[in-house]
Structures are given as structure tokens and as C-alpha cells.
Design a protein around this motif. Structure first.
Motif, PDB file in Angstrom:
ATOM      1  N   LYS A  31     -49.846  89.183  53.481  1.00 44.08           N
ATOM      2  CA  LYS A  31     -49.823  87.729  53.506  1.00 44.08           C
ATOM      3  C   LYS A  31     -51.069  87.200  54.201  1.00 44.08           C
ATOM      4  CE  LYS A  31     -44.828  87.225  53.634  1.00 44.08           C
ATOM      5  NZ  LYS A  31     -43.702  86.683  54.398  1.00 44.08           N
ATOM      6  N   GLU A  46     -51.320  84.902  56.447  1.00 46.84           N
ATOM      7  CA  GLU A  46     -51.127  84.796  57.906  1.00 46.84           C
ATOM      8  C   GLU A  46     -51.376  86.128  58.598  1.00 46.84           C
ATOM      9  OE1 GLU A  46     -47.147  83.687  57.541  1.00 46.84           O
ATOM     10  OE2 GLU A  46     -47.599  81.651  56.901  1.00 46.84           O
ATOM     11  N   GLU A  47     -50.887  87.201  57.993  1.00 48.81           N
ATOM     12  CA  GLU A  47     -51.082  88.534  58.569  1.00 48.81           C
ATOM     13  C   GLU A  47     -52.557  88.917  58.551  1.00 48.81           C
ATOM     14  OE1 GLU A  47     -48.644  91.327  56.468  1.00 48.81           O
ATOM     15  OE2 GLU A  47     -46.830  90.141  56.795  1.00 48.81           O
ATOM     16  N   LEU A  80     -55.172  86.863  58.557  1.00 46.57           N
ATOM     17  CA  LEU A  80     -55.880  86.060  59.560  1.00 46.57           C
ATOM     18  C   LEU A  80     -55.622  86.579  60.964  1.00 46.57           C
ATOM     19  CD1 LEU A  80     -55.305  82.455  58.145  1.00 46.57           C
ATOM     20  CD2 LEU A  80     -57.430  83.775  58.124  1.00 46.57           C
ATOM     21  N   ARG A  81     -54.398  86.972  61.255  1.00 46.72           N
ATOM     22  CA  ARG A  81     -54.055  87.535  62.565  1.00 46.72           C
ATOM     23  C   ARG A  81     -54.827  88.824  62.799  1.00 46.72           C
ATOM     24  NH1 ARG A  81     -51.238  91.513  63.755  1.00 46.72           N
ATOM     25  NH2 ARG A  81     -50.073  91.607  61.809  1.00 46.72           N
ATOM     26  N   LYS A  82     -54.897  89.663  61.797  1.00 46.07           N
ATOM     27  CA  LYS A  82     -55.608  90.934  61.904  1.00 46.07           C
ATOM     28  C   LYS A  82     -57.103  90.684  62.162  1.00 46.07           C
ATOM     29  CE  LYS A  82     -56.620  95.189  59.515  1.00 46.07           C
ATOM     30  NZ  LYS A  82     -56.706  95.908  58.276  1.00 46.07           N
ATOM     31  N   TRP A  83     -57.698  89.738  61.448  1.00 50.22           N
ATOM     32  CA  TRP A  83     -59.120  89.419  61.644  1.00 50.22           C
ATOM     33  C   TRP A  83     -59.373  88.899  63.056  1.00 50.22           C
ATOM     34  CZ3 TRP A  83     -60.086  86.484  56.430  1.00 50.22           C
ATOM     35  CH2 TRP A  83     -60.268  87.414  55.409  1.00 50.22           C
ATOM     36  N   ARG A  84     -58.472  88.031  63.538  1.00 49.87           N
ATOM     37  CA  ARG A  84     -58.629  87.515  64.909  1.00 49.87           C
ATOM     38  C   ARG A  84     -58.555  88.643  65.934  1.00 49.87           C
ATOM     39  NH1 ARG A  84     -55.783  82.974  62.949  1.00 49.87           N
ATOM     40  NH2 ARG A  84     -53.789  83.894  63.481  1.00 49.87           N
ATOM     41  N   GLU A  85     -57.624  89.556  65.740  1.00 47.36           N
ATOM     42  CA  GLU A  85     -57.480  90.694  66.654  1.00 47.36           C
ATOM     43  C   GLU A  85     -58.728  91.578  66.621  1.00 47.36           C
ATOM     44  OE1 GLU A  85     -53.883  92.642  65.464  1.00 47.36           O
ATOM     45  OE2 GLU A  85     -52.609  91.063  66.308  1.00 47.36           O
ATOM     46  N   GLU A  86     -59.255  91.828  65.425  1.00 50.23           N
ATOM     47  CA  GLU A  86     -60.462  92.654  65.296  1.00 50.23           C
ATOM     48  C   GLU A  86     -61.665  91.965  65.941  1.00 50.23           C
ATOM     49  OE1 GLU A  86     -60.775  93.432  61.121  1.00 50.23           O
ATOM     50  OE2 GLU A  86     -59.196  94.946  61.162  1.00 50.23           O
ATOM     51  N   GLU A 130     -61.618  89.799  68.422  1.00 48.27           N
ATOM     52  CA  GLU A 130     -61.439  89.828  69.871  1.00 48.27           C
ATOM     53  C   GLU A 130     -61.722  91.218  70.437  1.00 48.27           C
ATOM     54  OE1 GLU A 130     -61.339  88.796  73.544  1.00 48.27           O
ATOM     55  OE2 GLU A 130     -61.206  87.297  71.954  1.00 48.27           O
TER      56      GLU A 130
END
Length: 77
Positions: free
Chosen positions: A2, A4-5, A7-13, A15
Motif C-alpha cells: 500500500k 501508506e506502507e 511512504l512509511r518505509k521511505w521515511r524510515e530509510e 531517517e
């Protein structure tokens, strides 16, 4: 996956890459640089955008990359 998932993964990477660049950087070297170079190195640590950082520094990509190496800032992919 998805959106959302993803985008969350990209933000985590992003950071994680930022954390690595921050921890490995030679802050003493960075702080001793002229204001424009220091700002560009700090921008690179935070954003990881070497092309924009080189432009901010007023240096060629190769010149900035040599400076990045001297500052011990890793390239994190």
C-alpha cells in the motif's frame, strides 16, 4: 504494498541514512570550514542530496565529493 506502507518505509530509510551520516561525520572538521562550505556539508548530512549540496557550496560535484570524504560523511544508499 500500500502507498501508506511505502511512504512509511521511505521515511524510515531516510531517517536511518541521516542517522548514519550524522554519527560518522567529522563534526570538528565541518565546523572549521568557511560558512558556505559548512552549510553545504550540514545540508548533505541532513538531506543526502550531493548535487544540491555541491551547488550550495559553489563547488563541482567532484570537488564537493572530495570534501565530503575529508569530512568522513558516508554515502548511504
Amino acid at each position: 504494498m500500500k502507498l501508506e506502507e511505502l511512504l512509511r518505509k521511505w521515511r524510515e530509510e531516510d531517517e536511518e541514512a541521516r542517522r548514519i551520516r550524522r554519527s560518522e561525520a567529522d563534526w570538528s572538521f565541518i565546523e572549521k570550514q568557511p560558512p558556505r562550505i559548512k552549510a553545504a556539508l550540514k545540508y548533505y548530512v541532513e538531506a543526502g542530496d550531493i548535487r544540491r549540496a555541491a551547488k550550495l557550496a559553489g563547488l563541482s560535484l567532484d570537488e564537493f565529493n572530495e570534501l565530503r570524504k575529508k569530512a568522513n560523511i558516508p554515502v548511504v544508499c
